[in-house]
Motif scaffolding. Structure first.
Motif, mmCIF file in Angstrom:
data_model
loop_
_atom_site.group_PDB
_atom_site.id
_atom_site.type_symbol
_atom_site.label_atom_id
_atom_site.label_comp_id
_atom_site.label_asym_id
_atom_site.label_seq_id
_atom_site.Cartn_x
_atom_site.Cartn_y
_atom_site.Cartn_z
ATOM 1 N N UNK A 16 0.831 -1.206 0.000
ATOM 2 C CA UNK A 16 0.000 0.000 0.000
ATOM 3 C C UNK A 16 0.868 1.261 0.000
ATOM 4 N N UNK A 17 1.983 1.218 0.731
ATOM 5 C CA UNK A 17 2.892 2.364 0.751
ATOM 6 C C UNK A 17 3.517 2.567 -0.633
ATOM 7 N N UNK A 18 3.916 1.494 -1.283
ATOM 8 C CA UNK A 18 4.503 1.595 -2.626
ATOM 9 C C UNK A 18 3.476 2.174 -3.594
ATOM 10 N N UNK A 19 2.239 1.701 -3.533
ATOM 11 C CA UNK A 19 1.177 2.223 -4.405
ATOM 12 C C UNK A 19 0.940 3.699 -4.124
ATOM 13 N N UNK A 20 0.951 4.096 -2.858
ATOM 14 C CA UNK A 20 0.739 5.507 -2.507
ATOM 15 C C UNK A 20 1.862 6.388 -3.061
ATOM 16 N N UNK A 21 3.099 5.921 -2.939
ATOM 17 C CA UNK A 21 4.238 6.700 -3.450
ATOM 18 C C UNK A 21 4.158 6.818 -4.968
ATOM 19 N N UNK A 22 3.876 5.731 -5.651
ATOM 20 C CA UNK A 22 3.765 5.770 -7.113
ATOM 21 C C UNK A 22 2.619 6.680 -7.567
ATOM 22 N N UNK A 23 1.498 6.630 -6.863
ATOM 23 C CA UNK A 23 0.364 7.503 -7.185
ATOM 24 C C UNK A 23 0.741 8.968 -6.992
ATOM 25 N N UNK A 24 1.432 9.252 -5.905
ATOM 26 C CA UNK A 24 1.866 10.635 -5.657
ATOM 27 C C UNK A 24 2.813 11.117 -6.758
ATOM 28 N N UNK A 25 3.719 10.258 -7.194
ATOM 29 C CA UNK A 25 4.640 10.629 -8.273
ATOM 30 C C UNK A 25 3.899 10.881 -9.590
ATOM 31 N N UNK A 27 0.707 11.835 -9.914
ATOM 32 C CA UNK A 27 -0.049 13.078 -9.759
ATOM 33 C C UNK A 27 0.873 14.275 -9.921
ATOM 34 N N UNK A 28 2.045 14.204 -9.339
ATOM 35 C CA UNK A 28 3.023 15.291 -9.463
ATOM 36 C C UNK A 28 3.440 15.486 -10.927
ATOM 37 N N UNK A 29 3.634 14.404 -11.650
ATOM 38 C CA UNK A 29 4.039 14.488 -13.062
ATOM 39 C C UNK A 29 2.940 15.133 -13.919
ATOM 40 N N UNK A 30 1.678 14.767 -13.675
ATOM 41 C CA UNK A 30 0.580 15.322 -14.447
ATOM 42 C C UNK A 30 0.303 16.780 -14.110
ATOM 43 N N UNK A 31 0.685 17.218 -12.930
ATOM 44 C CA UNK A 31 0.437 18.600 -12.520
ATOM 45 C C UNK A 31 1.581 19.550 -12.844
ATOM 46 N N UNK A 32 2.611 19.062 -13.523
ATOM 47 C CA UNK A 32 3.709 19.947 -13.905
ATOM 48 C C UNK A 32 3.198 20.976 -14.904
ATOM 49 N N UNK A 33 3.659 22.220 -14.780
ATOM 50 C CA UNK A 33 3.215 23.234 -15.737
ATOM 51 C C UNK A 33 3.762 22.943 -17.136
ATOM 52 N N UNK A 34 2.971 23.297 -18.128
ATOM 53 C CA UNK A 34 3.397 23.139 -19.514
ATOM 54 C C UNK A 34 4.474 24.179 -19.796
ATOM 55 N N UNK A 35 5.573 23.792 -20.409
ATOM 56 C CA UNK A 35 6.627 24.775 -20.678
ATOM 57 C C UNK A 35 6.129 25.880 -21.592
ATOM 58 N N UNK A 36 6.594 27.105 -21.335
ATOM 59 C CA UNK A 36 6.162 28.250 -22.113
ATOM 60 C C UNK A 36 7.055 28.499 -23.323
ATOM 61 N N UNK A 37 8.006 27.653 -23.551
ATOM 62 C CA UNK A 37 8.894 27.812 -24.699
ATOM 63 C C UNK A 37 9.248 26.433 -25.231
ATOM 64 N N UNK A 38 9.655 26.430 -26.466
ATOM 65 C CA UNK A 38 10.078 25.183 -27.093
ATOM 66 C C UNK A 38 11.591 25.117 -27.100
#
Length: 152
Positions: A16-25, A27-38
């Motif tokens: 359960x701890x491993x699943x929680x850590x992976x889920x948190x990672x 969520x963090x990846x999906x919430x990263x801001x989109x870069x404003x430059x290429x």
């Protein structure tokens, strides 16, 4: 069997701890801001707001007498790309349109050497316009590329 039962709550908690850590990672990846430059700022391919902003920057730099360069790949609906190479030294603009890879149209290169550039706005487009071009009539304006407003 006793040893398995003894450790099963520990294993379940660990899983359960491993699943929680992976889920948190995730969520963090999906919430990263989109870069404003290429990565390649001098390559225009999307004809979106970022590319339009880069065109505005290029025009601004020219008006300040600073040099710049861009390459644009403009794809047709049913043909190969038109390749636009642009460079300026702050005094003259050199815009080359290479359609040799276009399967349906003119197969050659055209270069315009001009001393004025602007971005004009019409109902559905922002249009790049070159004027005061060599070997062209005084009122000649060349529109090498446009940006559809509904795609920005």
């Amino acid at each position: 069997m006793k040893s398995i039962k003894k450790y099963s709550p520990f294993i379940i908690i660990l899983e359960m701890m491993i699943i929680a850590v992976l889920t948190a990672l995730l969520i963090r990846e999906f919430n990263k801001p989109v870069p404003l430059a290429r990565d390649q700022r001098n390559l225009i391919t999307h004809f979106d707001q970022l590319d339009l902003d880069r065109i505005r920057e290029m025009i601004h730099r020219f008006k300040e007498g600073k040099g710049d360069n861009l390459t644009m790949l403009e794809w047709g609906t049913d043909s190969g790309p038109y390749i636009h190479d642009f460079y300026d030294d702050g005094r003259e603009l050199h815009w080359t349109v290479d359609s040799t890879r276009d399967w349906a149209g003119y197969d050659g290169k055209i270069e315009y050497v001009c001393r004025a550039i602007q971005l004009t706005e019409v109902e559905e487009f922002y249009k790049v316009e070159l004027s005061d071009c060599e070997n062209q009539p005084e009122d000649f304006k060349f529109n090498p590329v446009s940006f559809r407003k509904d795609e920005l």
